[in-house]
Enzyme design. Sequence first.
Site, PDB file in Angstrom:
ATOM      1  N   SER A 174      38.041  25.002  37.472  1.00 26.63           N
ATOM      2  CA  SER A 174      37.943  25.265  38.910  1.00 26.63           C
ATOM      3  C   SER A 174      37.521  23.981  39.622  1.00 26.63           C
ATOM      4  CB  SER A 174      36.871  26.345  39.121  1.00 26.63           C
ATOM      5  OG  SER A 174      36.503  26.449  40.483  1.00 26.63           O
ATOM      6  N   TYR A 231      29.162  31.480  39.242  1.00 24.64           N
ATOM      7  CA  TYR A 231      30.550  31.028  39.022  1.00 24.64           C
ATOM      8  C   TYR A 231      30.565  29.521  38.773  1.00 24.64           C
ATOM      9  CZ  TYR A 231      35.591  30.534  39.909  1.00 24.64           C
ATOM     10  OH  TYR A 231      36.936  30.262  39.797  1.00 24.64           O
TER      11      TYR A 231
HETATM   12  P1  NAD Z   1      42.368  37.285  40.005  1.00 25.16           P
HETATM   13  O1  NAD Z   1      41.137  37.987  40.403  1.00 25.16           O
HETATM   14  O2  NAD Z   1      43.675  37.752  40.525  1.00 25.16           O
HETATM   15  O3  NAD Z   1      42.483  37.196  38.439  1.00 25.16           O
HETATM   16  C1  NAD Z   1      41.426  37.411  37.547  1.00 25.16           C
HETATM   17  C2  NAD Z   1      41.984  38.048  36.320  1.00 25.16           C
HETATM   18  O4  NAD Z   1      40.941  38.276  35.383  1.00 25.16           O
HETATM   19  C3  NAD Z   1      42.619  39.403  36.629  1.00 25.16           C
HETATM   20  O5  NAD Z   1      43.859  39.494  35.970  1.00 25.16           O
HETATM   21  C4  NAD Z   1      41.631  40.394  36.066  1.00 25.16           C
HETATM   22  O6  NAD Z   1      42.258  41.577  35.633  1.00 25.16           O
HETATM   23  C5  NAD Z   1      41.059  39.597  34.911  1.00 25.16           C
HETATM   24  N1  NAD Z   1      39.772  40.138  34.487  1.00 25.16           N
HETATM   25  C6  NAD Z   1      38.642  40.203  35.218  1.00 25.16           C
HETATM   26  N2  NAD Z   1      37.672  40.818  34.528  1.00 25.16           N
HETATM   27  C7  NAD Z   1      38.220  41.151  33.319  1.00 25.16           C
HETATM   28  C8  NAD Z   1      37.734  41.824  32.172  1.00 25.16           C
HETATM   29  N3  NAD Z   1      36.485  42.286  32.109  1.00 25.16           N
HETATM   30  N4  NAD Z   1      38.585  42.019  31.129  1.00 25.16           N
HETATM   31  C9  NAD Z   1      39.871  41.586  31.188  1.00 25.16           C
HETATM   32  N5  NAD Z   1      40.373  40.926  32.256  1.00 25.16           N
HETATM   33  C10 NAD Z   1      39.559  40.736  33.305  1.00 25.16           C
HETATM   34  O7  NAD Z   1      42.124  35.781  40.436  1.00 25.16           O
HETATM   35  P2  NAD Z   1      42.812  34.429  39.947  1.00 25.16           P
HETATM   36  O8  NAD Z   1      42.615  33.466  41.034  1.00 25.16           O
HETATM   37  O9  NAD Z   1      44.155  34.674  39.433  1.00 25.16           O
HETATM   38  O10 NAD Z   1      41.847  33.983  38.750  1.00 25.16           O
HETATM   39  C11 NAD Z   1      42.318  33.555  37.494  1.00 25.16           C
HETATM   40  C12 NAD Z   1      41.430  32.437  36.988  1.00 25.16           C
HETATM   41  O11 NAD Z   1      41.574  31.300  37.834  1.00 25.16           O
HETATM   42  C13 NAD Z   1      39.952  32.785  36.989  1.00 25.16           C
HETATM   43  O12 NAD Z   1      39.322  32.234  35.845  1.00 25.16           O
HETATM   44  C14 NAD Z   1      39.460  32.079  38.241  1.00 25.16           C
HETATM   45  O13 NAD Z   1      38.104  31.805  38.180  1.00 25.16           O
HETATM   46  C15 NAD Z   1      40.312  30.844  38.201  1.00 25.16           C
HETATM   47  N6  NAD Z   1      40.409  30.099  39.458  1.00 25.16           N
HETATM   48  C16 NAD Z   1      40.934  30.668  40.581  1.00 25.16           C
HETATM   49  C17 NAD Z   1      41.011  29.909  41.746  1.00 25.16           C
HETATM   50  C18 NAD Z   1      41.571  30.444  43.029  1.00 25.16           C
HETATM   51  O14 NAD Z   1      41.449  29.783  44.052  1.00 25.16           O
HETATM   52  N7  NAD Z   1      42.182  31.598  43.048  1.00 25.16           N
HETATM   53  C19 NAD Z   1      40.563  28.604  41.747  1.00 25.16           C
HETATM   54  C20 NAD Z   1      40.036  28.068  40.579  1.00 25.16           C
HETATM   55  C21 NAD Z   1      39.967  28.827  39.449  1.00 25.16           C
END
Ligand code: NAD
Length: 255
Positions: free
Chosen positions: A147, A160
């Site tokens: 991130s 986080y």
């Molecule tokens: P999102 O919330 O759509 O995706 C999160 C995913 O994690 C979902 O598919 C959810 O079902 C899964 N998840 C959560 N808890 C879970 C559990 N207990 N068991 C199984 N699966 C679980 O958001 P995203 O942005 O797609 O996030 C994906 C990754 O990217 C994460 O690690 C997030 O921290 C990281 N990220 C996102 C951003 C952003 O701006 N969106 C930026 C940097 C990093």
Amino acid sequence: MSLVQKLFSLEGKTAIVTGANTGLGQGISVALAAAGAHVFGVARRSCAETLEKVNAVGGTFTEVIADLSDMSAIDKIIAEVSSKTERIDILVNNAGIIKREDAINVTVEDWDQVINLNQKMVFFLSQAVAKRWIEDQKGGKIINICSMLSYQGGIRVPSYTTSKSGIIGLTRALANEWAKYNINVNGIAPGYMATNNTTQLRNDASRSEDILSRIPAARWGTPEDMYGAAIFLASDASAYMNGFTVAVDGGWLAR
Ligand code: NAD
């Protein structure tokens, strides 16, 4: 196959992508499947939408329902995937949660939920897969989703930031120990992407404007923006990359 196709092809490979039902995990699943991998998408809920998108690019996708907040999910995932494929080649540690709260009010319960999923599970799932790779001496690829808060402090997200700052360090630590086994451990640090993770930010007009005005590319990222880095780090093209995290951030870190 041309040299370029050979370098980036994932034909015959099997990938596990955690959190595959939505957002970036869905995008990464589509990308790896389009490059030829059979993707096993781990999620608590149905991955029907991901399956549809993978089908649209002519790929192969199987869902594995598991709750990654529970460490016993590791054995279940490995057993289920192993019963359907000969070998796991790629692990993408993507599942993650964020809890927004002033540091002064964060509860132990919320802290543990974030750290257990974003950090502890990433380590132990990687360990479980790497054990198999070290035993069969064929190597593998681990991609950890980091991130901007692997580099910066963030606002109102202390658990986080702790988890994601830890993951960029863990990526280096595991690479140090496992590169000699032909295991590539690398990371992708997405910038501000339009997914569930950032819904609250995007709904807050003033935060949203602040963020957008700081992104040189002048737009939120998308799951499709993850395609290139994911295929690169999962393929032979990154064979001599170890412990590095690539930012896919529209220039946020360059600012
Ligand atoms: P999102 O919330 O759509 O995706 C999160 C995913 O994690 C979902 O598919 C959810 O079902 C899964 N998840 C959560 N808890 C879970 C559990 N207990 N068991 C199984 N699966 C679980 O958001 P995203 O942005 O797609 O996030 C994906 C990754 O990217 C994460 O690690 C997030 O921290 C990281 N990220 C996102 C951003 C952003 O701006 N969106 C930026 C940097 C990093």
